[in-house]
Design a protein around this motif. Structure first.
Motif, short mmCIF file in Angstrom:
data_model
loop_
_atom_site.label_atom_id
_atom_site.label_comp_id
_atom_site.label_asym_id
_atom_site.label_seq_id
_atom_site.Cartn_x
_atom_site.Cartn_y
_atom_site.Cartn_z
N UNK A 97 0.88 -1.24 0.03
CA UNK A 97 -0.19 0.16 -0.05
C UNK A 97 0.98 1.22 0.00
N UNK A 98 0.39 2.25 -0.62
CA UNK A 98 0.89 3.36 -0.41
C UNK A 98 0.41 4.32 0.46
N UNK A 99 1.25 5.53 0.93
CA UNK A 99 0.49 6.35 1.95
C UNK A 99 1.15 6.10 3.27
N UNK A 100 0.95 6.96 4.33
CA UNK A 100 1.38 6.92 5.60
C UNK A 100 0.32 6.72 6.63
N UNK A 101 -0.68 6.18 6.04
CA UNK A 101 -2.00 5.92 6.97
C UNK A 101 -2.28 4.57 7.15
N UNK A 102 -1.43 3.63 6.56
CA UNK A 102 -1.67 2.16 6.55
C UNK A 102 -2.19 1.44 7.89
N UNK A 103 -1.46 1.75 9.04
CA UNK A 103 -1.81 1.21 10.17
C UNK A 103 -3.38 1.74 10.62
N UNK A 116 -6.89 -7.36 -2.58
CA UNK A 116 -6.73 -7.09 -1.15
C UNK A 116 -7.64 -5.71 -1.03
N UNK A 117 -7.79 -5.38 -0.01
CA UNK A 117 -8.77 -4.28 0.30
C UNK A 117 -8.68 -3.53 1.57
N UNK A 118 -8.85 -2.37 1.62
CA UNK A 118 -8.47 -1.62 2.97
C UNK A 118 -9.98 -0.59 3.42
N UNK A 119 -10.28 -0.77 4.67
CA UNK A 119 -11.56 0.01 4.91
C UNK A 119 -10.84 1.27 5.60
N UNK A 120 -11.69 2.32 5.40
CA UNK A 120 -11.26 3.69 5.81
C UNK A 120 -11.21 3.88 7.29
N UNK A 121 -11.19 2.66 7.98
CA UNK A 121 -11.47 2.84 9.57
C UNK A 121 -10.93 1.59 9.88
N UNK A 122 -10.54 1.63 11.48
CA UNK A 122 -10.35 0.38 12.37
C UNK A 122 -11.47 -0.63 12.11
N UNK A 123 -11.25 -1.82 12.73
CA UNK A 123 -12.27 -2.68 13.04
C UNK A 123 -12.12 -4.15 12.12
N UNK A 124 -13.07 -4.93 12.01
CA UNK A 124 -12.49 -5.97 11.14
C UNK A 124 -14.04 -6.40 10.44
N UNK A 125 -13.84 -6.45 9.00
CA UNK A 125 -14.99 -6.67 8.03
C UNK A 125 -14.98 -7.86 7.19
N UNK A 126 -16.09 -8.26 6.75
CA UNK A 126 -16.25 -9.29 6.05
C UNK A 126 -17.14 -9.00 4.68
N UNK A 143 -17.81 -6.81 1.17
CA UNK A 143 -17.07 -6.06 0.24
C UNK A 143 -17.53 -4.62 0.34
N UNK A 144 -18.66 -4.24 0.93
CA UNK A 144 -19.21 -2.80 0.75
C UNK A 144 -18.63 -2.00 1.92
N UNK A 145 -18.07 -2.80 2.99
CA UNK A 145 -17.21 -2.18 4.04
C UNK A 145 -16.07 -1.66 3.80
N UNK A 146 -15.47 -2.13 2.56
CA UNK A 146 -14.08 -1.56 2.05
C UNK A 146 -14.18 -0.51 1.10
N UNK A 147 -13.06 0.29 1.34
CA UNK A 147 -13.28 1.48 0.22
C UNK A 147 -12.15 1.57 -0.67
N UNK A 148 -11.23 0.88 -0.41
CA UNK A 148 -9.97 1.07 -1.56
C UNK A 148 -9.72 -0.75 -1.84
N UNK A 149 -9.16 -0.70 -3.15
CA UNK A 149 -9.12 -2.12 -3.78
C UNK A 149 -7.79 -2.12 -4.36
N UNK A 150 -7.29 -3.13 -4.38
CA UNK A 150 -6.23 -3.52 -5.47
C UNK A 150 -6.74 -4.18 -6.73
N UNK A 151 -5.76 -4.30 -7.57
CA UNK A 151 -6.23 -4.79 -8.79
C UNK A 151 -6.43 -6.35 -8.88
N UNK A 152 -6.04 -6.85 -8.19
CA UNK A 152 -6.18 -8.33 -8.35
C UNK A 152 -5.11 -9.20 -8.79
N UNK A 153 -4.76 -10.54 -8.47
CA UNK A 153 -3.66 -11.15 -8.63
C UNK A 153 -4.32 -12.64 -8.95
#
Length: 123
Positions: free
Chosen positions: A23-29, A95-105, A107-117
């Protein structure tokens, strides 16, 4: 956050593969992370999720005990270790990232998506 997944490929049944997602950016954690997959002709399905500091993980029943999700916040990377692979694990993995903490299952709870492999399990 921009995500890019790596290390898909072809593997024999029973084999192992480790996916990475950088991931890019400084907010990964700050972000909850997850892996999803989509097989041809099927809907995208949840695989695994991990909380911000890896205190919690959650898996789909179909991969529980075979797959392990982990993250390295210092490297801005999330991993999916896949063991005892089966033909039915064949799919494009995202892979996907949500804009907040927590744990989610979901797909609509995630805001950012990778291109797939692509992961193909075949003899």
């Amino acid at each position: 956050v921009q995500l890019q997944a790596f290390r898909g490929g072809l593997v024999q049944p029973g084999g192992s593969l480790r996916l990475s997602c950088a991931a890019s950016g400084r907010t990964f954690s700050r972000h909850a992370l997850g892996w999803f997959r989509q097989a041809p002709g099927k809907e995208r399905e949840f695989v695994a999720a991990i909380s911000r500091y890896a205190s919690s993980t959650y898996y789909a029943d179909s991969v529980e005990g075979r797959f392990t999700i982990s993250r390295d916040n210092a490297k801005n990377t999330v991993y999916l270790q896949m063991n005892s692979l089966k033909a039915e694990d064949t799919a494009v993995y995202y892979c996907a990232a949500a804009a907040r903490g927590g744990i989610y299952s979901r797909h609509y709870e995630y805001d950012y998506w990778g291109q797939g492999t692509q992961v193909t399990v075949s003899a």
